[in-house]
Design a protein around this motif. Structure first.
Motif: not given
Length: 170
Positions: A21-48
């Motif tokens: 459970l501890g290792i799985g939670a750490f792995n999920e935390l990494i996934g959430v951090l990836f999603d958050v960092s990628n969301a910011n990157t993708l939001q900064s892209i202008e339409p078109g």
């Protein structure tokens, strides 16, 4: 072998469950951090605007490398803890983590060698890839529990499965 492993896990589930459970939670935390960092990157892209390869896949590649490394550590830790439970009756989480991190380079080497062999096998009409993948099932256990190198583990795994391939596949 599978029956004995299941019995060991059932008998020593307290020590194994907390670690998993501890290792799985750490792995999920990494996934959430990836999603958050990628969301910011993708939001900064202008339409078109066409996003660059690095904007989308650079973060994904880093996340994938960490995900694979954590998965390898999880597998190695659980292998060691089940082996400890079999040998001494008590799984030792610290010894398992120590062994996993000390052998991580060799484990990555085994994964690279095995992955290349499976990919080549799949390109050779698919069935050789399945044969290779099944033949490499015990390779990680050989590497960790018998203290062998990646190439020796690869070879011994194939030799060990020879003659009982269908049982391993099943």
């Amino acid at each position: 072998v599978v029956r004995k492993t299941v019995e060991l896990i059932r008998d020593h589930w307290q020590g194994l469950l907390g670690t998993a459970l501890g290792i799985g939670a750490f792995n999920e935390l990494i996934g959430v951090l990836f999603d958050v960092s990628n969301a910011n990157t993708l939001q900064s892209i202008e339409p078109g605007e066409v996003p660059s390869f690095g904007n989308i896949f650079g973060g994904f590649f880093l996340w994938w490398v960490v995900f694979v490394a954590v998965g390898l550590v999880i597998t190695a830790v659980m292998l060691k803890m089940v082996a400890d439970a079999d040998r001494s009756g008590t799984p030792d989480v610290r010894a398992a983590f120590s062994l996993a991190f000390n052998r991580l380079g060799q484990l990555i080497g085994l994964v690279v060698i095995s992955g290349l062999a499976v990919v080549v096998g799949f390109f050779l009409l698919f069935l050789p890839g399945i044969w290779i993948a099944v033949s490499l099932v015990p390779a990680m256990a050989i590497l960790f529990l018998e203290d062998k190198g990646p190439i020796t583990s690869f070879r011994e795994s194939i030799a060990l499965v020879r003659g009982s391939w269908w049982q391993v596949f099943g």
